[in-house]
Write a protein that holds these residues in place. Structure first.
Motif, PDB file in Angstrom:
ATOM      1  N   ASP A  56       0.829  -1.211   0.000  1.00 52.77           N
ATOM      2  CA  ASP A  56       0.000   0.000   0.000  1.00 52.77           C
ATOM      3  C   ASP A  56       0.863   1.261   0.000  1.00 52.77           C
ATOM      4  OD1 ASP A  56       0.700  -0.630   2.698  1.00 52.77           O
ATOM      5  OD2 ASP A  56      -0.913   0.665   3.429  1.00 52.77           O
ATOM      6  N   LEU A  57       2.013   1.231   0.668  1.00 49.03           N
ATOM      7  CA  LEU A  57       2.916   2.388   0.648  1.00 49.03           C
ATOM      8  C   LEU A  57       3.547   2.580  -0.727  1.00 49.03           C
ATOM      9  CD1 LEU A  57       4.702   2.033   4.100  1.00 49.03           C
ATOM     10  CD2 LEU A  57       2.962   3.705   3.436  1.00 49.03           C
ATOM     11  N   VAL A  58       3.888   1.487  -1.368  1.00 46.43           N
ATOM     12  CA  VAL A  58       4.452   1.555  -2.717  1.00 46.43           C
ATOM     13  C   VAL A  58       3.426   2.182  -3.663  1.00 46.43           C
ATOM     14  CG1 VAL A  58       5.255   0.181  -4.688  1.00 46.43           C
ATOM     15  CG2 VAL A  58       6.028  -0.385  -2.371  1.00 46.43           C
ATOM     16  N   ARG A  59       2.184   1.707  -3.587  1.00 46.73           N
ATOM     17  CA  ARG A  59       1.121   2.218  -4.455  1.00 46.73           C
ATOM     18  C   ARG A  59       0.843   3.698  -4.185  1.00 46.73           C
ATOM     19  NH1 ARG A  59      -2.182  -1.066  -2.907  1.00 46.73           N
ATOM     20  NH2 ARG A  59      -3.419   0.199  -1.525  1.00 46.73           N
ATOM     21  N   LYS A  60       0.696   4.077  -2.919  1.00 46.88           N
ATOM     22  CA  LYS A  60       0.398   5.466  -2.558  1.00 46.88           C
ATOM     23  C   LYS A  60       1.540   6.414  -2.922  1.00 46.88           C
ATOM     24  CE  LYS A  60      -2.693   4.328   1.240  1.00 46.88           C
ATOM     25  NZ  LYS A  60      -2.860   4.290   2.700  1.00 46.88           N
ATOM     26  N   SER A  61       2.756   5.919  -2.954  1.00 48.32           N
ATOM     27  CA  SER A  61       3.933   6.744  -3.222  1.00 48.32           C
ATOM     28  C   SER A  61       4.359   6.732  -4.684  1.00 48.32           C
ATOM     29  CB  SER A  61       5.105   6.255  -2.369  1.00 48.32           C
ATOM     30  OG  SER A  61       4.777   6.300  -1.012  1.00 48.32           O
ATOM     31  N   TRP A  62       3.596   6.066  -5.554  1.00 50.41           N
ATOM     32  CA  TRP A  62       4.027   5.854  -6.930  1.00 50.41           C
ATOM     33  C   TRP A  62       4.351   7.160  -7.655  1.00 50.41           C
ATOM     34  CZ3 TRP A  62       6.593   2.958  -9.825  1.00 50.41           C
ATOM     35  CH2 TRP A  62       6.520   3.016 -11.209  1.00 50.41           C
ATOM     36  N   GLU A  63       3.470   8.148  -7.604  1.00 52.98           N
ATOM     37  CA  GLU A  63       3.738   9.400  -8.320  1.00 52.98           C
ATOM     38  C   GLU A  63       5.005  10.078  -7.814  1.00 52.98           C
ATOM     39  OE1 GLU A  63       0.450  12.076  -8.903  1.00 52.98           O
ATOM     40  OE2 GLU A  63      -0.939  10.411  -9.183  1.00 52.98           O
ATOM     41  N   ALA A  64       5.206  10.086  -6.512  1.00 51.66           N
ATOM     42  CA  ALA A  64       6.420  10.676  -5.935  1.00 51.66           C
ATOM     43  C   ALA A  64       7.658   9.875  -6.339  1.00 51.66           C
ATOM     44  CB  ALA A  64       6.305  10.758  -4.422  1.00 51.66           C
ATOM     45  N   THR A  65       7.515   8.555  -6.415  1.00 51.65           N
ATOM     46  CA  THR A  65       8.629   7.699  -6.818  1.00 51.65           C
ATOM     47  C   THR A  65       9.053   8.007  -8.255  1.00 51.65           C
ATOM     48  OG1 THR A  65       8.017   5.926  -5.295  1.00 51.65           O
ATOM     49  CG2 THR A  65       9.339   5.295  -7.212  1.00 51.65           C
ATOM     50  N   VAL A  66       8.089   8.089  -9.159  1.00 52.25           N
ATOM     51  CA  VAL A  66       8.393   8.383 -10.560  1.00 52.25           C
ATOM     52  C   VAL A  66       9.035   9.767 -10.692  1.00 52.25           C
ATOM     53  CG1 VAL A  66       7.387   8.765 -12.859  1.00 52.25           C
ATOM     54  CG2 VAL A  66       6.652   6.814 -11.467  1.00 52.25           C
ATOM     55  N   HIS A 110       1.624  -0.587 -13.713  1.00 52.42           N
ATOM     56  CA  HIS A 110       0.678  -1.620 -13.282  1.00 52.42           C
ATOM     57  C   HIS A 110       1.119  -2.342 -12.008  1.00 52.42           C
ATOM     58  CE1 HIS A 110       3.427  -4.206 -15.572  1.00 52.42           C
ATOM     59  NE2 HIS A 110       2.960  -5.208 -14.835  1.00 52.42           N
ATOM     60  N   ASP A 111       2.424  -2.437 -11.777  1.00 53.86           N
ATOM     61  CA  ASP A 111       2.899  -3.073 -10.540  1.00 53.86           C
ATOM     62  C   ASP A 111       3.789  -2.147  -9.709  1.00 53.86           C
ATOM     63  OD1 ASP A 111       5.141  -3.127 -12.158  1.00 53.86           O
ATOM     64  OD2 ASP A 111       5.369  -5.293 -12.116  1.00 53.86           O
ATOM     65  N   HIS A 112       3.819  -0.853 -10.100  1.00 46.87           N
ATOM     66  CA  HIS A 112       4.518   0.190  -9.334  1.00 46.87           C
ATOM     67  C   HIS A 112       5.995  -0.137  -9.113  1.00 46.87           C
ATOM     68  CE1 HIS A 112       0.208   0.357  -8.227  1.00 46.87           C
ATOM     69  NE2 HIS A 112       0.375   1.607  -8.619  1.00 46.87           N
ATOM     70  N   GLN A 113       6.665  -0.518 -10.197  1.00 42.16           N
ATOM     71  CA  GLN A 113       8.080  -0.844 -10.121  1.00 42.16           C
ATOM     72  C   GLN A 113       8.900   0.064 -11.028  1.00 42.16           C
ATOM     73  OE1 GLN A 113       8.452  -5.014 -11.034  1.00 42.16           O
ATOM     74  NE2 GLN A 113       7.680  -5.630  -9.042  1.00 42.16           N
ATOM     75  N   VAL A 114      10.109   0.342 -10.581  1.00 48.47           N
ATOM     76  CA  VAL A 114      11.077   1.131 -11.337  1.00 48.47           C
ATOM     77  C   VAL A 114      12.169   0.162 -11.780  1.00 48.47           C
ATOM     78  CG1 VAL A 114      12.725   3.025 -11.229  1.00 48.47           C
ATOM     79  CG2 VAL A 114      10.593   3.164  -9.930  1.00 48.47           C
ATOM     80  N   LYS A 115      12.204  -0.154 -13.057  1.00 46.46           N
ATOM     81  CA  LYS A 115      13.194  -1.105 -13.569  1.00 46.46           C
ATOM     82  C   LYS A 115      14.561  -0.434 -13.650  1.00 46.46           C
ATOM     83  CE  LYS A 115       9.868  -4.025 -14.647  1.00 46.46           C
ATOM     84  NZ  LYS A 115       9.587  -5.255 -13.999  1.00 46.46           N
ATOM     85  N   VAL A 116      15.578  -1.179 -13.242  1.00 45.47           N
ATOM     86  CA  VAL A 116      16.942  -0.651 -13.192  1.00 45.47           C
ATOM     87  C   VAL A 116      17.869  -1.564 -13.989  1.00 45.47           C
ATOM     88  CG1 VAL A 116      18.883  -0.173 -11.641  1.00 45.47           C
ATOM     89  CG2 VAL A 116      16.560   0.408 -10.940  1.00 45.47           C
ATOM     90  N   ARG A 117      18.773  -0.945 -14.716  1.00 45.69           N
ATOM     91  CA  ARG A 117      19.854  -1.691 -15.380  1.00 45.69           C
ATOM     92  C   ARG A 117      21.118  -1.433 -14.570  1.00 45.69           C
ATOM     93  NH1 ARG A 117      21.077  -4.256 -20.252  1.00 45.69           N
ATOM     94  NH2 ARG A 117      23.259  -4.040 -20.808  1.00 45.69           N
ATOM     95  N   LEU A 118      21.677  -2.495 -14.020  1.00 44.72           N
ATOM     96  CA  LEU A 118      22.835  -2.362 -13.138  1.00 44.72           C
ATOM     97  C   LEU A 118      24.106  -2.013 -13.913  1.00 44.72           C
ATOM     98  CD1 LEU A 118      22.263  -5.377 -10.740  1.00 44.72           C
ATOM     99  CD2 LEU A 118      21.558  -3.003 -10.452  1.00 44.72           C
ATOM    100  N   ASP A 119      24.947  -1.191 -13.296  1.00 46.09           N
ATOM    101  CA  ASP A 119      26.209  -0.772 -13.913  1.00 46.09           C
ATOM    102  C   ASP A 119      27.079  -1.969 -14.283  1.00 46.09           C
ATOM    103  OD1 ASP A 119      25.521   1.894 -13.703  1.00 46.09           O
ATOM    104  OD2 ASP A 119      26.725   2.237 -11.911  1.00 46.09           O
TER     105      ASP A 119
END
Length: 94
Positions: free
Chosen positions: A5-15, A78-87
């Motif tokens: 629920d915190l991930v979902r509520k914080s999605w706009e701030a996260t992006v 859709h799943d509130h994730q930020v995909k990362v490519r590792l260095d």
């Protein structure tokens, strides 16, 4: 992992905090056959997976507790994730 629920509520701030190509660092907090999940420094409710599809052949997934860095390469609302490519994966590809 942060509560869903915190991930979902914080999605706009996260992006807003983690736009495309933003540099990130964090600790590996989960390992799965398809990749790793990291806790992003400075963005407490972000879920940032690094998927195995971006990992060069012959490399191993980072261990739990390892500190990694990389760049944001996709947002999945859709799943509130930020995909990362590792260095370390980027360096191995070059």
């Amino acid at each position: 992992m942060p509560a869903a629920d915190l991930v979902r509520k914080s999605w706009e701030a996260t992006v807003a905090a983690l736009p495309m190509e933003a540099r990130v660092t964090g600790e590996v907090i989960g390992r799965r056959p398809f990749g790793v999940f990291t806790r992003v420094d400075g963005v407490p409710h972000a879920v940032a997976p690094a998927e195995i599809t971006a990992m060069p052949q012959g490399m191993d997934l980072p261990a739990l507790g390892a500190f990694v860095s990389g760049a944001v390469h996709w947002h999945t609302a859709h799943d509130h994730q930020v995909k990362v490519r590792l260095d370390e994966w980027q360096a191995a590809d070059e």
